[in-house]
Motif scaffolding. Structure first.
Motif, PDB file in Angstrom:
ATOM      1  N   ALA A   1       0.830  -1.202   0.000  1.00 27.22           N
ATOM      2  CA  ALA A   1       0.000   0.000   0.000  1.00 27.22           C
ATOM      3  C   ALA A   1       0.868   1.257   0.000  1.00 27.22           C
ATOM      4  O   ALA A   1       0.569   2.243  -0.688  1.00 27.22           O
ATOM      5  N   SER A   2       1.975   1.233   0.779  1.00 33.55           N
ATOM      6  CA  SER A   2       2.888   2.377   0.793  1.00 33.55           C
ATOM      7  C   SER A   2       3.593   2.540  -0.555  1.00 33.55           C
ATOM      8  O   SER A   2       3.794   3.660  -1.035  1.00 33.55           O
ATOM      9  N   LEU A   3       3.979   1.419  -1.178  1.00 31.51           N
ATOM     10  CA  LEU A   3       4.592   1.486  -2.503  1.00 31.51           C
ATOM     11  C   LEU A   3       3.613   2.072  -3.514  1.00 31.51           C
ATOM     12  O   LEU A   3       3.983   2.914  -4.346  1.00 31.51           O
ATOM     13  N   ALA A   4       2.351   1.636  -3.430  1.00 33.16           N
ATOM     14  CA  ALA A   4       1.335   2.165  -4.343  1.00 33.16           C
ATOM     15  C   ALA A   4       1.168   3.668  -4.168  1.00 33.16           C
ATOM     16  O   ALA A   4       1.038   4.410  -5.146  1.00 33.16           O
ATOM     17  N   GLN A   5       1.188   4.139  -2.919  1.00 32.11           N
ATOM     18  CA  GLN A   5       1.013   5.568  -2.663  1.00 32.11           C
ATOM     19  C   GLN A   5       2.206   6.371  -3.198  1.00 32.11           C
ATOM     20  O   GLN A   5       2.035   7.448  -3.774  1.00 32.11           O
ATOM     21  N   ALA A   6       3.418   5.840  -3.016  1.00 34.67           N
ATOM     22  CA  ALA A   6       4.596   6.527  -3.548  1.00 34.67           C
ATOM     23  C   ALA A   6       4.534   6.597  -5.076  1.00 34.67           C
ATOM     24  O   ALA A   6       4.841   7.631  -5.682  1.00 34.67           O
ATOM     25  N   ALA A   7       4.135   5.488  -5.705  1.00 32.42           N
ATOM     26  CA  ALA A   7       4.009   5.473  -7.164  1.00 32.42           C
ATOM     27  C   ALA A   7       2.909   6.431  -7.625  1.00 32.42           C
ATOM     28  O   ALA A   7       3.032   7.109  -8.647  1.00 32.42           O
ATOM     29  N   ARG A   8       1.859   6.504  -6.843  1.00 30.90           N
ATOM     30  CA  ARG A   8       0.738   7.377  -7.202  1.00 30.90           C
ATOM     31  C   ARG A   8       1.143   8.847  -7.194  1.00 30.90           C
ATOM     32  O   ARG A   8       0.799   9.603  -8.116  1.00 30.90           O
ATOM     33  N   VAL A   9       1.880   9.295  -6.169  1.00 32.90           N
ATOM     34  CA  VAL A   9       2.268  10.711  -6.125  1.00 32.90           C
ATOM     35  C   VAL A   9       3.271  11.035  -7.233  1.00 32.90           C
ATOM     36  O   VAL A   9       3.399  12.193  -7.635  1.00 32.90           O
ATOM     37  N   ALA A  10       3.973  10.001  -7.742  1.00 30.84           N
ATOM     38  CA  ALA A  10       4.857  10.193  -8.891  1.00 30.84           C
ATOM     39  C   ALA A  10       4.104  10.062 -10.210  1.00 30.84           C
ATOM     40  O   ALA A  10       4.706  10.181 -11.279  1.00 30.84           O
ATOM     41  N   GLU A  11       2.787   9.822 -10.107  1.00 28.55           N
ATOM     42  CA  GLU A  11       1.914   9.609 -11.259  1.00 28.55           C
ATOM     43  C   GLU A  11       2.338   8.386 -12.069  1.00 28.55           C
ATOM     44  O   GLU A  11       2.106   8.312 -13.280  1.00 28.55           O
TER      45      GLU A  11
ATOM     46  N   ASP B   1      -1.261   0.760  -9.467  1.00 26.57           N
ATOM     47  CA  ASP B   1      -2.390  -0.165  -9.630  1.00 26.57           C
ATOM     48  C   ASP B   1      -1.949  -1.609  -9.403  1.00 26.57           C
ATOM     49  O   ASP B   1      -2.634  -2.394  -8.730  1.00 26.57           O
ATOM     50  N   ASP B   2      -0.776  -1.959  -9.932  1.00 24.53           N
ATOM     51  CA  ASP B   2      -0.256  -3.315  -9.735  1.00 24.53           C
ATOM     52  C   ASP B   2       0.065  -3.573  -8.259  1.00 24.53           C
ATOM     53  O   ASP B   2      -0.214  -4.662  -7.735  1.00 24.53           O
ATOM     54  N   ALA B   3       0.618  -2.577  -7.573  1.00 21.39           N
ATOM     55  CA  ALA B   3       0.933  -2.739  -6.143  1.00 21.39           C
ATOM     56  C   ALA B   3      -0.339  -2.921  -5.328  1.00 21.39           C
ATOM     57  O   ALA B   3      -0.386  -3.751  -4.403  1.00 21.39           O
ATOM     58  N   MET B   4      -1.396  -2.183  -5.652  1.00 19.12           N
ATOM     59  CA  MET B   4      -2.648  -2.351  -4.914  1.00 19.12           C
ATOM     60  C   MET B   4      -3.268  -3.712  -5.191  1.00 19.12           C
ATOM     61  O   MET B   4      -3.841  -4.342  -4.302  1.00 19.12           O
ATOM     62  N   ARG B   5      -3.150  -4.185  -6.417  1.00 14.08           N
ATOM     63  CA  ARG B   5      -3.657  -5.539  -6.722  1.00 14.08           C
ATOM     64  C   ARG B   5      -2.933  -6.573  -5.871  1.00 14.08           C
ATOM     65  O   ARG B   5      -3.566  -7.480  -5.303  1.00 14.08           O
ATOM     66  N   ARG B   6      -1.622  -6.439  -5.752  1.00 13.16           N
ATOM     67  CA  ARG B   6      -0.860  -7.399  -4.950  1.00 13.16           C
ATOM     68  C   ARG B   6      -1.200  -7.293  -3.470  1.00 13.16           C
ATOM     69  O   ARG B   6      -1.220  -8.299  -2.759  1.00 13.16           O
ATOM     70  N   SER B   7      -1.451  -6.076  -3.001  1.00 12.33           N
ATOM     71  CA  SER B   7      -1.801  -5.919  -1.593  1.00 12.33           C
ATOM     72  C   SER B   7      -3.140  -6.589  -1.294  1.00 12.33           C
ATOM     73  O   SER B   7      -3.322  -7.215  -0.248  1.00 12.33           O
ATOM     74  N   ILE B   8      -4.091  -6.490  -2.230  1.00 13.90           N
ATOM     75  CA  ILE B   8      -5.389  -7.148  -2.052  1.00 13.90           C
ATOM     76  C   ILE B   8      -5.222  -8.660  -2.041  1.00 13.90           C
ATOM     77  O   ILE B   8      -5.846  -9.376  -1.251  1.00 13.90           O
ATOM     78  N   GLU B   9      -4.321  -9.163  -2.896  1.00 17.22           N
ATOM     79  CA  GLU B   9      -4.088 -10.612  -2.967  1.00 17.22           C
ATOM     80  C   GLU B   9      -3.345 -11.148  -1.753  1.00 17.22           C
ATOM     81  O   GLU B   9      -3.260 -12.363  -1.563  1.00 17.22           O
ATOM     82  N   ALA B  10      -2.806 -10.253  -0.912  1.00 21.37           N
ATOM     83  CA  ALA B  10      -2.056 -10.691   0.264  1.00 21.37           C
ATOM     84  C   ALA B  10      -2.967 -11.270   1.339  1.00 21.37           C
ATOM     85  O   ALA B  10      -2.491 -11.881   2.291  1.00 21.37           O
ATOM     86  N   PHE B  11      -4.284 -11.092   1.199  1.00 21.59           N
ATOM     87  CA  PHE B  11      -5.221 -11.546   2.216  1.00 21.59           C
ATOM     88  C   PHE B  11      -6.167 -12.596   1.674  1.00 21.59           C
ATOM     89  O   PHE B  11      -6.427 -12.674   0.467  1.00 21.59           O
ATOM     90  N   ASP B  12      -6.681 -13.373   2.587  1.00 16.53           N
ATOM     91  CA  ASP B  12      -7.691 -14.367   2.259  1.00 16.53           C
ATOM     92  C   ASP B  12      -8.906 -13.662   1.653  1.00 16.53           C
ATOM     93  O   ASP B  12      -9.311 -12.603   2.122  1.00 16.53           O
TER      94      ASP B  12
END
Length: 519
Positions: A140-150, A156-167
């Motif tokens: 989630a932190s990686l996604a936010q850093a990528a987001r502020v860099a546009e 989007d890929d980082a958020m997908r992976r973060s969602i997949e980290a949970f059951d």
């Protein structure tokens, strides 16, 4: 005296103190966050709970960033990175702190430095365990850093992976991640609209709307979700639904000083009013959003909508020229976004090369049998020992007899066992060395009295080990000499004094430690 039990937490034994800090900043109460962080950090320092202290510091950093106090936020981020390097910890935690630092640096305009941290975080997460809360939080932190860099694709890929980290049944964290991803899609769509890619923008608005409506139907209680949905409705020209959400939420969000939700609701209101031809009212809403903005990227987004509205309300050469100038600026920023993708690939390649060099250096300075440092590592470290550190030298007693009586294979196992004990007694910045044969050295970061205690613990562990499990009749003891570095003392002199003490221990009957006589 009996003590009350404390629940074990990965965030420290008094985690509730830090979690309260994070809860406040998540809800947008950033000034309150700083007061809560003052209390939490003072208490955890007194209690010696360094993990919870670090988590509270992280919450403070988020609050400072949200308040636009980026220099202060960066100092905390750099301190946390240094602490993590010194104290160690899970890989995902390393990556999270680096990604958080990257976000601050990018917000400050230090793009190259920020992308380097993004690349380091990516490299760490490539080899981190891909399940659980730490991985989710780091992604989630990686996604936010990528987001502020546009760098929206990476985010989007980082958020997908973060969602997949949970059951899939874990709705609490999945809904939080899905909400973050929906906000990313909405921001992405707004930027695409600005550069004339309307069809792609509309597709993202549709995805965002579907995700938000799903989670709201599931019972998620989130003003942010409703604020985002209001913007989606306004962009999709579902004006009545957008205005209803704004009317229901905006007064409460302004009263609670939840500026993030308020900014989004002012944006939704402005878009809806503009669609109805209410230019002046729309401009008022966009100005309100600008006034609530902290970061330049936020202000630019709302100023763009404000300029479009002004051009519609006051058509003419002047407003047309201003709008064209702004569009050229936005196009240039979009081109910079594309340049950043190239910069990130280059930064990631540099990180890979650094890792390869580190691996090669480690192989060149490691003992093949035990995995400890070797003589080359010893020569490197002995020249850098400073006052406050100590050198411990160790010989295995009668090691030749062990090899002769039980075999060299048994001798190798003995050396491996001793190496494991030495490694377990080393702190993060301490190093254990095998010279070769049965000779070891440990560079300790403590003075002589503490070094004596460490050495005695090692000696007793080896003495108490049941060596019969390796070979019946086997016994192992150690002789040791320790010396503390004196001010201005060359490393070779320190070695000579420790070696002299080792000789005293061997002459005195072995299985003992020798050091300088107590003053």
């Amino acid at each position: 005296m009996n003590r009350l039990p404390v629940l074990v937490s990965p965030y420290g034994p008094f985690a509730d103190l830090a979690l309260h800090v994070h809860d406040l900043t998540i809800r947008g109460h950033h000034t309150e966050t700083l007061h809560a962080a003052d209390e939490a950090e003072a208490i955890t320092l007194v209690l010696g709970d360094h993990r919870t202290h670090r988590v509270s510091r992280l919450g403070r950093m988020y609050a400072l960033k949200s308040l636009g106090r980026l220099d202060e936020a960066l100092r905390i981020a750099e301190d946390l990175i240094a602490d993590q390097a010194r104290l160690g910890g899970p890989k995902a935690t390393d990556a999270k702190i680096m990604a958080d630092a990257a976000e601050v640096l990018i917000d400050m305009g230090r793009i190259d430095d920020g992308l380097h941290y993004v690349a380091r975080a990516m490299a760490v997460l490539d080899v981190a365990p891909r399940k659980g809360l730490r991985y989710f939080s780091a992604m989630a932190s990686l996604a936010q850093a990528a987001r502020v860099a546009e760098l929206f694709e990476l985010a989007d890929d980082a958020m997908r992976r973060s969602i997949e980290a949970f059951d899939p049944t874990d709705d609490v964290y999945r809904s939080a991640a899905a909400l973050t991803q929906a906000e990313l899609w909405l921001e992405w769509s707004l930027r695409l609209d600005q550069v004339g890619r309307a069809e792609e923008a509309a597709n993202l608005v549709g995805k965002c709307t579907a995700a938000l409506e799903y989670w709201i139907d599931q019972g998620i209680d989130s003003p942010l979700a409703s604020a985002l949905l209001a913007v989606c409705h306004a962009k999709a020209e579902r004006i009545k639904e957008a205005l209803t959400l704004v009317e229901d939420l905006l007064p409460a969000m302004r009263a609670a000083e939840q500026n993030h939700e308020s900014r989004l609701l002012h944006l939704a209101n402005g878009l809806a009013l503009r669609a109805n031809g209410e230019w002046r009212a729309a401009r008022r809403e966009f100005r309100a959003a600008v006034e609530l903005s902290v970061l330049r990227s936020q202000r630019l987004l709302f100023q763009y909508e404000l300029t479009i509205t002004a051009a519609l309300e006051f058509p003419g050469e002047v407003t047309h020229a201003v709008l064209e100038s702004l569009r050229e600026h936005v196009e240039a920023l979009w081109q910079l976004r594309l340049d950043r993708r190239t910069m990130l690939r280059q930064a990631y390649r540099r990180v890979e090369l650094e890792a390869a060099r580190t691996t090669a250096d480690l192989a060149a300075t490691s003992d093949a049998l035990t995995g400890l440092g070797n003589r080359r590592m010893f020569d490197r470290r002995i020249s850098t020992v400073t006052t406050g550190g100590s050198l411990l030298l160790i010989d295995v007693d009668h090691f030749k007899e062990i090899n002769d009586r039980f075999s060299h294979g048994v001798g190798d196992r003995v050396l491996g066992e001793i190496a494991a004990v030495l490694r377990s007694h080393c702190r993060h910045d301490e190093v254990a060395i095998r010279f070769g044969g049965d000779e070891f050295a440990v560079f300790l970061s403590v003075g002589e009295e503490e070094a004596r205690q460490v050495a005695e613990r090692i000696r007793r562990v080896i003495l108490a080990r049941d060596w019969n499990t390796i070979m019946p009749g086997l016994s192992v003891t150690l002789s040791m000499g320790v010396a503390a570095c004196r001010p201005g003392e060359p490393g070779r002199d320190l070695y000579d004094r420790a070696d002299a003490h080792l000789y005293v221990a061997k002459r005195g009957g072995r299985n003992q430690l020798a050091a300088a006589a107590a003053a």
